[in-house]
Design a protein around this motif. Structure first.
Motif, PDB file in Angstrom:
ATOM      1  N   PRO A 244       0.825  -1.205   0.000  1.00 51.35           N
ATOM      2  CA  PRO A 244       0.000   0.000   0.000  1.00 51.35           C
ATOM      3  C   PRO A 244       0.865   1.263   0.000  1.00 51.35           C
ATOM      4  CG  PRO A 244      -0.870  -1.608   1.551  1.00 51.35           C
ATOM      5  CD  PRO A 244       0.447  -2.144   1.078  1.00 51.35           C
ATOM      6  N   MET A 245       0.410   2.251  -0.723  1.00 50.51           N
ATOM      7  CA  MET A 245       1.140   3.509  -0.797  1.00 50.51           C
ATOM      8  C   MET A 245       0.855   4.334   0.448  1.00 50.51           C
ATOM      9  SD  MET A 245       1.241   6.131  -4.018  1.00 50.51           S
ATOM     10  CE  MET A 245      -0.437   6.677  -3.739  1.00 50.51           C
ATOM     11  N   GLY A 246       1.816   5.178   0.820  1.00 53.36           N
ATOM     12  CA  GLY A 246       1.627   6.047   1.964  1.00 53.36           C
ATOM     13  C   GLY A 246       0.564   7.095   1.700  1.00 53.36           C
ATOM     14  N   PRO A 247       0.149   7.813   2.741  1.00 54.87           N
ATOM     15  CA  PRO A 247      -0.912   8.809   2.577  1.00 54.87           C
ATOM     16  C   PRO A 247      -0.448  10.004   1.757  1.00 54.87           C
ATOM     17  CG  PRO A 247       0.034   8.943   4.777  1.00 54.87           C
ATOM     18  CD  PRO A 247       0.632   7.731   4.127  1.00 54.87           C
ATOM     19  N   TRP A 248      -1.412  10.689   1.169  1.00 54.89           N
ATOM     20  CA  TRP A 248      -1.137  11.911   0.426  1.00 54.89           C
ATOM     21  C   TRP A 248      -1.083  13.086   1.408  1.00 54.89           C
ATOM     22  CZ3 TRP A 248      -0.125  12.078  -4.794  1.00 54.89           C
ATOM     23  CH2 TRP A 248      -0.416  10.915  -5.526  1.00 54.89           C
ATOM     24  N   HIS A 249      -0.061  13.915   1.237  1.00 56.27           N
ATOM     25  CA  HIS A 249       0.099  15.104   2.064  1.00 56.27           C
ATOM     26  C   HIS A 249       0.139  16.343   1.169  1.00 56.27           C
ATOM     27  CE1 HIS A 249       0.967  12.722   5.653  1.00 56.27           C
ATOM     28  NE2 HIS A 249       1.801  11.990   4.919  1.00 56.27           N
ATOM     29  N   SER A 250      -0.403  17.424   1.676  1.00 57.14           N
ATOM     30  CA  SER A 250      -0.374  18.674   0.910  1.00 57.14           C
ATOM     31  C   SER A 250       1.018  19.289   0.949  1.00 57.14           C
ATOM     32  CB  SER A 250      -1.396  19.664   1.474  1.00 57.14           C
ATOM     33  OG  SER A 250      -1.295  20.904   0.797  1.00 57.14           O
ATOM     34  N   VAL A 251       1.468  19.763  -0.210  1.00 55.65           N
ATOM     35  CA  VAL A 251       2.713  20.523  -0.316  1.00 55.65           C
ATOM     36  C   VAL A 251       2.397  22.017  -0.401  1.00 55.65           C
ATOM     37  CG1 VAL A 251       4.882  20.733  -1.636  1.00 55.65           C
ATOM     38  CG2 VAL A 251       3.739  18.532  -1.480  1.00 55.65           C
ATOM     39  N   GLY A 252       1.120  22.351  -0.451  1.00 56.56           N
ATOM     40  CA  GLY A 252       0.714  23.749  -0.500  1.00 56.56           C
ATOM     41  C   GLY A 252       0.616  24.294  -1.910  1.00 56.56           C
ATOM     42  N   ASN A 253       0.726  25.598  -2.001  1.00 53.70           N
ATOM     43  CA  ASN A 253       0.597  26.310  -3.272  1.00 53.70           C
ATOM     44  C   ASN A 253       1.289  27.655  -3.108  1.00 53.70           C
ATOM     45  OD1 ASN A 253      -0.559  28.069  -5.373  1.00 53.70           O
ATOM     46  ND2 ASN A 253      -2.053  26.448  -5.714  1.00 53.70           N
ATOM     47  N   PRO A 254       2.156  28.050  -4.048  1.00 56.37           N
ATOM     48  CA  PRO A 254       2.857  29.329  -3.884  1.00 56.37           C
ATOM     49  C   PRO A 254       1.931  30.532  -3.869  1.00 56.37           C
ATOM     50  CG  PRO A 254       3.218  28.449  -6.086  1.00 56.37           C
ATOM     51  CD  PRO A 254       2.564  27.367  -5.281  1.00 56.37           C
ATOM     52  N   ASN A 255       0.709  30.365  -4.355  1.00 57.74           N
ATOM     53  CA  ASN A 255      -0.297  31.443  -4.324  1.00 57.74           C
ATOM     54  C   ASN A 255      -1.470  31.067  -3.432  1.00 57.74           C
ATOM     55  OD1 ASN A 255       0.662  31.468  -7.625  1.00 57.74           O
ATOM     56  ND2 ASN A 255       0.912  33.338  -6.414  1.00 57.74           N
ATOM     57  N   ALA A 256      -1.182  30.374  -2.333  1.00 57.93           N
ATOM     58  CA  ALA A 256      -2.236  29.807  -1.503  1.00 57.93           C
ATOM     59  C   ALA A 256      -3.143  30.850  -0.882  1.00 57.93           C
ATOM     60  CB  ALA A 256      -1.607  28.950  -0.395  1.00 57.93           C
ATOM     61  N   ASN A 257      -2.658  32.074  -0.691  1.00 55.64           N
ATOM     62  CA  ASN A 257      -3.473  33.100  -0.033  1.00 55.64           C
ATOM     63  C   ASN A 257      -4.563  33.681  -0.927  1.00 55.64           C
ATOM     64  OD1 ASN A 257      -2.017  32.851   2.350  1.00 55.64           O
ATOM     65  ND2 ASN A 257      -0.493  34.370   1.703  1.00 55.64           N
ATOM     66  N   ASP A 258      -4.533  33.347  -2.214  1.00 59.15           N
ATOM     67  CA  ASP A 258      -5.516  33.879  -3.152  1.00 59.15           C
ATOM     68  C   ASP A 258      -6.040  32.720  -3.994  1.00 59.15           C
ATOM     69  OD1 ASP A 258      -6.875  35.062  -5.340  1.00 59.15           O
ATOM     70  OD2 ASP A 258      -5.715  36.903  -5.134  1.00 59.15           O
ATOM     71  N   ARG A 259      -7.260  32.295  -3.702  1.00 56.94           N
ATOM     72  CA  ARG A 259      -7.834  31.140  -4.391  1.00 56.94           C
ATOM     73  C   ARG A 259      -7.872  31.325  -5.898  1.00 56.94           C
ATOM     74  NH1 ARG A 259     -13.079  30.912  -6.005  1.00 56.94           N
ATOM     75  NH2 ARG A 259     -13.875  28.863  -6.636  1.00 56.94           N
ATOM     76  N   SER A 260      -8.200  32.536  -6.359  1.00 54.78           N
ATOM     77  CA  SER A 260      -8.311  32.778  -7.796  1.00 54.78           C
ATOM     78  C   SER A 260      -6.959  32.680  -8.491  1.00 54.78           C
ATOM     79  CB  SER A 260      -8.943  34.150  -8.056  1.00 54.78           C
ATOM     80  OG  SER A 260      -8.132  35.182  -7.515  1.00 54.78           O
ATOM     81  N   LYS A 261      -5.881  32.966  -7.776  1.00 49.58           N
ATOM     82  CA  LYS A 261      -4.542  32.803  -8.340  1.00 49.58           C
ATOM     83  C   LYS A 261      -4.063  31.354  -8.206  1.00 49.58           C
ATOM     84  CE  LYS A 261      -2.847  37.528  -7.468  1.00 49.58           C
ATOM     85  NZ  LYS A 261      -1.804  38.334  -6.778  1.00 49.58           N
ATOM     86  N   ALA A 262      -4.373  30.758  -7.074  1.00 49.34           N
ATOM     87  CA  ALA A 262      -3.868  29.419  -6.788  1.00 49.34           C
ATOM     88  C   ALA A 262      -4.355  28.383  -7.788  1.00 49.34           C
ATOM     89  CB  ALA A 262      -4.277  29.009  -5.376  1.00 49.34           C
ATOM     90  N   ARG A 263      -5.571  28.563  -8.334  1.00 50.16           N
ATOM     91  CA  ARG A 263      -6.121  27.554  -9.241  1.00 50.16           C
ATOM     92  C   ARG A 263      -5.335  27.457 -10.546  1.00 50.16           C
ATOM     93  NH1 ARG A 263      -8.560  29.430 -13.467  1.00 50.16           N
ATOM     94  NH2 ARG A 263      -9.118  31.618 -13.635  1.00 50.16           N
TER      95      ARG A 263
END
Length: 497
Positions: A244-263
């Protein structure tokens, strides 16, 4: 699956000979769009692409599309679902409103997101692999499907674990598919096994560490506590072959503070340096490169912005000759590529904008030799390798499209050789070889006799033989193994997993 008939034109233009296509539209569109689609379908017929009957029109509105698309998928039973970009790129930024300006109709992105979600549900319900390709709207379809895709197919998706067994990883609508070799060097495979995870978008990056563990990275879209969808990077680790593979973890997003940019974040590239640090790179909202590093103890650094050049969403990461990491990126506004590199693990990043690399879009790949990349030359489409201190060396192979896969250390008639695999004409698998470290000696390419839906992969099995893997037009894994003791580079018959 598109919003209106006019949106199908670019998708049809990149279909290969032999495809059979059904078109599903959310809305009927204008008379001009329908006439243009008729002309495109006629052109497809001349190219050997069959467009089945008239397009389906499901008369769906925003918020009510996914269920209707799912019904269509159950009726049509597709192997591949093609749609447009679920997160269309901005054309400008409204400083007063502090939000990006999207020029595309809202229905276009809504239909693409519904198509991805419906394909995910359809695969889970039917139990068969389904593959999704999202076409970046506005790109020139003459560049080909590989150059226009939002989520690139992996160039390296066949890896050998610490126990010598091979594993193949490919993205599907419902998650990562995994095929596992039953015993080292034996043509018995299990799979495809669906590795459940978060709602991954249809792409994946595979990289190995010094222990042979496979690390998978991708993008996911999920709803947060505010009820809105956010896009971030995720990472999981496969420690033992077939386990079994290990769990998925978030690495984040360089534009995480702005949803419209992050997408709009680009697809991740990754590499381990000589000190065991995992470096992750993405194209950010401003068309720069952002990077983050995970130390061997598991701790992540913050995001760092590598300044100095505007890049397209095409990155390739690789180890440098001095033990640090480096990343190549195709330039946004010219037929060139730039490089950032470290002189040592953990060192500062240096930009090298004056390279000789002129890549055709969708073709950058890391070569097995440290600090070396391969690509198709923009002017001729021929495969080239960038040799440090020498410059580009042609490897021929101007037919076909997409990146090149390669593995060194394969014995051919007593010589250590690098075996190469690429997509040839109409998706056929082409194979070649050259002496290790001597690409200038030339490559003789030959047709391996099978067509692949993805760029073919190559690895060395536990017995030291080269293995070519591809995804057949029926969606099944096929492998061919180097013939032991052959007079040259020869392979067994293809085996279907």
């Amino acid at each position: 699956m598109v919003a209106t008939p006019g949106d199908a034109l670019a998708l049809l233009a990149t279909e290969d000979h032999g495809s059979v296509v059904d078109i599903v539209c959310a809305q009927p569109g204008t008379a001009e769009e329908r006439a243009a689609l008729d002309r495109a379908a006629a052109d497809c017929g001349r190219r050997g692409v069959r467009v089945a009957s008239d397009p389906w029109v499901i008369d769906a509105e925003v918020g009510k599309i996914t269920a209707l698309v799912l019904d269509a998928l159950h009726e049509l039973c597709p192997l591949t679902v093609r749609t447009l970009d679920p997160d269309p790129a901005h054309v400008s930024f409204d400083a007063e409103a502090k939000r990006p300006v999207i020029a595309e109709p809202p229905l276009r992105g809504s239909v693409a997101r519904a198509a991805v979600a419906a394909a995910r549900r359809y695969q889970r319900e039917c139990g068969f692999p389904v593959f999704v390709n999202c076409h970046r709207a506005g790109t020139d379809p003459r560049l080909g499907a590989q150059a226009c895709t939002r989520y690139p197919l992996p160039g390296r998706w066949l890896v050998r674990g610490a126990d010598g067994r091979l594993t193949a990883y490919l993205p599907s609508a419902a998650g990562v598919l995994r095929w596992t070799e039953g015993a080292s060097g034996v043509d018995e495979w299990s799979g495809p096994e669906l590795l459940e995870g978060p709602d991954l978008l249809p792409g994946i990056t595979v990289v190995q560490d010094a222990n042979g563990y496979a690390h998978l990275l991708g993008l996911r879209r999920r709803k947060r506590a505010d009820g809105k969808e956010h896009v971030d990077l995720v990472h999981a680790t496969q420690y033992q072959t077939g386990r079994p593979m290990g769990p998925w973890h978030s690495v984040g997003n360089p534009n995480a503070n702005d949803r419209s940019k992050a997408r709009e974040v680009g697809f991740p590239a990754a590499v381990f340096d000589a000190a065991g640090n995992l470096h992750v790179f993405v194209r950010n909202f401003g068309h720069g490169v952002s990077t983050r590093r995970q130390a061997p103890d598991g701790r992540w650094s913050g995001w760092q912005h590598l300044r100095g050049a505007a890049v397209a969403d095409e990155l390739v990461a690789l180890p440098g000759r001095s033990g640090g990491a480096q990343v190549w990126a195709r330039a946004r506004d010219s037929a060139s590529a730039v490089r950032w590199h470290q002189d040592a693990p953990g060192g500062d990043w240096t930009l090298d904008p004056a390279t000789h690399v002129s890549p055709y879009p969708g073709t950058l790949s890391a070569a097995p030799e440290a600090g070396t990349i391969r690509y198709r030359y923009f002017g001729t489409n021929e495969v080239c390798v960038e040799v440090p201190g020498v410059g580009p060396v042609s490897l021929g192979g101007a037919d076909g499209a997409g990146p090149l896969a390669a593995v060194p250390g394969v014995e051919i008639q007593g010589w250590g050789c690098t075996v190469l695999a690429r997509s040839g004409h109409a998706g056929t698998c082409a194979v070649g070889a050259h002496e290790d470290g001597r690409p200038e000696s030339g490559v003789w390419w030959f047709d391996a006799g099978e067509t692949s839906l993805v760029p073919p992969a190559v690895a060395v099995d536990g017995s030291g033989r080269a293995v070519i893997a591809l995804l057949g037009t029926d969606g099944r894994l096929r492998v061919a193994r180097q013939e032991p003791g052959a007079g040259g580079l020869a392979f067994t018959q293809w085996v279907t997993a």
